[in-house]
Write a protein that holds these residues in place. Structure first.
Motif, short mmCIF file in Angstrom:
data_model
loop_
_atom_site.label_atom_id
_atom_site.label_comp_id
_atom_site.label_asym_id
_atom_site.label_seq_id
_atom_site.Cartn_x
_atom_site.Cartn_y
_atom_site.Cartn_z
N MET A 178 0.84 -1.20 0.00
CA MET A 178 0.00 0.00 0.00
C MET A 178 0.88 1.26 0.00
SD MET A 178 -2.83 -1.58 -0.14
CE MET A 178 -4.09 -0.34 0.18
N ASP A 179 0.23 2.43 0.04
CA ASP A 179 0.98 3.68 -0.08
C ASP A 179 1.49 4.21 1.25
OD1 ASP A 179 -1.39 4.50 1.04
OD2 ASP A 179 -1.83 6.05 -0.45
N ARG A 180 1.27 3.47 2.34
CA ARG A 180 1.75 3.94 3.65
C ARG A 180 1.92 2.76 4.59
NH1 ARG A 180 -2.58 4.61 7.44
NH2 ARG A 180 -4.64 4.24 6.51
N LEU A 181 2.74 2.99 5.63
CA LEU A 181 2.91 2.00 6.68
C LEU A 181 1.61 1.83 7.46
CD1 LEU A 181 6.33 3.23 8.13
CD2 LEU A 181 5.98 1.28 6.61
N LEU A 185 -4.34 1.02 10.10
CA LEU A 185 -4.48 2.01 11.17
C LEU A 185 -4.56 3.41 10.57
CD1 LEU A 185 -1.95 0.50 13.77
CD2 LEU A 185 -4.42 0.11 13.58
N SER A 186 -4.61 4.42 11.41
CA SER A 186 -4.82 5.79 10.94
C SER A 186 -3.58 6.34 10.24
CB SER A 186 -5.16 6.69 12.13
OG SER A 186 -4.02 6.85 12.97
N ARG A 187 -3.79 7.40 9.45
CA ARG A 187 -2.67 8.07 8.79
C ARG A 187 -1.74 8.70 9.81
NH1 ARG A 187 -2.34 8.24 3.52
NH2 ARG A 187 -4.15 7.60 2.29
N ASN A 188 -2.29 9.14 10.94
CA ASN A 188 -1.43 9.69 11.99
C ASN A 188 -0.45 8.63 12.49
OD1 ASN A 188 -2.69 12.18 11.89
ND2 ASN A 188 -4.10 11.73 13.56
N MET A 193 4.99 6.33 12.65
CA MET A 193 5.86 5.16 12.55
C MET A 193 6.94 5.34 11.50
SD MET A 193 6.14 2.68 14.48
CE MET A 193 4.53 2.82 15.25
N GLU A 194 6.64 6.10 10.45
CA GLU A 194 7.68 6.37 9.45
C GLU A 194 8.82 7.17 10.07
OE1 GLU A 194 8.15 7.48 4.75
OE2 GLU A 194 6.18 7.47 5.69
N LYS A 195 8.48 8.10 10.96
CA LYS A 195 9.51 8.87 11.66
C LYS A 195 10.32 7.97 12.59
CE LYS A 195 7.01 13.30 11.66
NZ LYS A 195 6.34 14.32 12.51
N VAL A 196 9.63 7.07 13.28
CA VAL A 196 10.32 6.16 14.20
C VAL A 196 11.30 5.28 13.44
CG1 VAL A 196 10.01 4.16 15.72
CG2 VAL A 196 8.49 6.13 15.95
N LEU A 197 10.84 4.67 12.34
CA LEU A 197 11.72 3.79 11.57
C LEU A 197 12.87 4.56 10.94
CD1 LEU A 197 9.22 1.35 9.79
CD2 LEU A 197 10.50 1.01 11.90
N GLY A 337 1.11 3.90 21.71
CA GLY A 337 -0.27 3.46 21.83
C GLY A 337 -1.11 4.15 20.77
N ILE A 338 -1.98 3.39 20.13
CA ILE A 338 -2.82 3.93 19.06
C ILE A 338 -4.27 3.55 19.35
CG2 ILE A 338 -3.35 3.85 16.59
CD1 ILE A 338 -0.33 3.12 16.19
N TYR A 339 -5.14 4.55 19.31
CA TYR A 339 -6.57 4.31 19.46
C TYR A 339 -7.29 5.16 18.42
CZ TYR A 339 -11.28 4.05 21.33
OH TYR A 339 -12.64 3.85 21.47
N GLY A 340 -7.82 4.51 17.39
CA GLY A 340 -8.44 5.25 16.31
C GLY A 340 -7.43 6.17 15.65
N ASP A 341 -7.77 7.46 15.57
CA ASP A 341 -6.87 8.45 14.97
C ASP A 341 -5.85 8.98 15.95
OD1 ASP A 341 -8.11 8.32 12.49
OD2 ASP A 341 -9.57 9.87 12.99
N LEU A 342 -5.99 8.61 17.21
CA LEU A 342 -5.14 9.17 18.27
C LEU A 342 -3.90 8.32 18.50
CD1 LEU A 342 -4.75 11.25 20.60
CD2 LEU A 342 -6.05 9.67 22.04
#
Length: 367
Positions: A178-181, A185-188, A193-197, A337-342
């Motif tokens: 796909m076009d994102r990691l 899950l949410s785009r946020n 996660m892209e920053k973390v990696l 921790g991820i919950y919805g968009d948060l």
């Protein structure tokens, strides 16, 4: 195996993973039930800790518990066998060694790795089972690959990349079709996660569909390739062969359940965990360990209601695909921790401590 029937309702649970084991643990305290667990493995395994094991952060004893002592303690019969066929009319399960009959059946066999027909995918390592994860860790420790490609960027793929980046000198690549990691899950979450990696030196390749896996690398549909000494596949799951063989209502291959977690049209068959498609009130349950545990506890209570002859209570989905819940380890004693968009703004070390406690406490409760 001599499993005598009495006046109790015989409940046969197929599968001793998170869902099946937790159901047995809860149902064993209920009156009116005779429980049989069908599971060929000798140990309960916490799949959430497989990436930790691959990275050398935990050992086998930290993420497994022997089944036989647990079953004896709970007065549950452990049929150390693999179910191969179910006769729904005669209420009979055919296993490799024994046949079992049941009054109520709970299906919790989990899922198996899905390679989506990719050529040469059998060459890739997997961390979908403990046996596969042990093989992958041995290869990392013995061969010390210079370049490792991880196919799939779900939570398992992300955690695997983080642990390997922290604990090896290998160049790590995460490949996502796909076009994102973290596409579920949410785009946020994807941006975070892209920053973390990136901070760990992991290279992310999105919009890359794998055509084939060869010795020494991966070839993509667009004609490009990636050379690497090790490929780890984390890109998806499919129903277990037993589930595929059943003539029962399904959605996308998964057993279609009603609001009581019974397979639609069957009052005597329940399904929980990865094998089940659970959609209630417009919400679709995620296939996570947390959700499987909650389903297991609810089903145990409903089994007791069946034994008493009282009405079942409907299930309420906790983690749905529209508001997914995830705790993802990012290495260095941190997690998000991820919950919805948060993306939960709690210090990452606190989240890691909480996640580690959850994962390890699951194993401890069976010891």
């Amino acid at each position: 195996m001599n499993l005598q029937r009495g006046d109790l309702l015989r409940v046969v649970v197929v599968g001793g993973g998170i869902g099946g084991a937790e159901l047995v643990r809860n149902a064993a305290t209920k009156e009116g039930l005779e429980l049989v667990l069908v599971e060929p493995k000798e140990r309960i395994e916490c799949q959430a800790l497989y990436p930790d094991y691959l990275g050398g952060k935990v050992e086998i004893e930290d993420m497994t518990a022997p089944l036989d002592p647990f079953c004896r303690k709970m007065n549950v019969a452990h049929a150390k066998d693999r179910a191969t066929r179910i006769d729904l009319d005669d209420k009979r399960i055919t296993c490799e060694k024994n046949d079992l009959d049941y009054d109520l059946l709970v299906l919790a066999p989990g899922a198996v790795q899905n390679y989506f027909g990719v050529e040469g995918a059998e060459r890739a390592f997997s961390i979908n089972t403990l046996e596969d994860t042990v093989k992958a860790r041995r290869f990392v420790e013995k061969s010390r690959p210079k370049r490792i490609a991880i196919i799939g960027s779900g939570p398992t793929g992300i955690e695997t990349a983080c642990f390997l980046a922290e604990n090896t000198s290998s160049a790590i690549f995460v490949v996502e079709m796909m076009d994102r990691l973290l596409p579920t899950l949410s785009r946020n979450a994807s941006i975070l996660m892209e920053k973390v990696l990136g901070g760990k030196g992991v290279e992310v390749l999105t919009n890359k569909q794998v055509r084939s896996i060869r010795e020494g690398g991966v070839t993509f549909v667009d004609g490009e390739s990636l050379d690497c000494e090790m490929t780890i596949w984390t890109a998806g799951i499919r129903p277990a062969p037993l589930i595929e063989s059943l003539d029962l209502p399904k959605r996308s291959g998964w057993l279609l359940c009603d609001q009581y977690l019974r397979v639609q049209g069957r009052e005597d068959v329940f399904a929980i965990g990865d094998c089940a498609w659970i959609e209630i009130g417009g919400k679709l349950a995620t296939k996570t360990g947390m959700e499987a545990e909650i389903q297991a506890k609810h089903t145990a209570r409903n089994l007791a209601r069946v034994a008493k002859g009282t009405d079942l209570k409907p299930y309420s989905i906790r983690a749905s695909t529209e508001s997914p819940v995830a705790l993802i380890t990012t290495g260095c004693g941190c997690a998000v921790g991820i919950y919805g968009d948060l993306c939960v703004p709690i210090p990452k070390r606190i989240i890691y401590t909480f996640k580690s406690w959850i994962d390890k406490s699951f194993v401890r409760r069976f010891k």
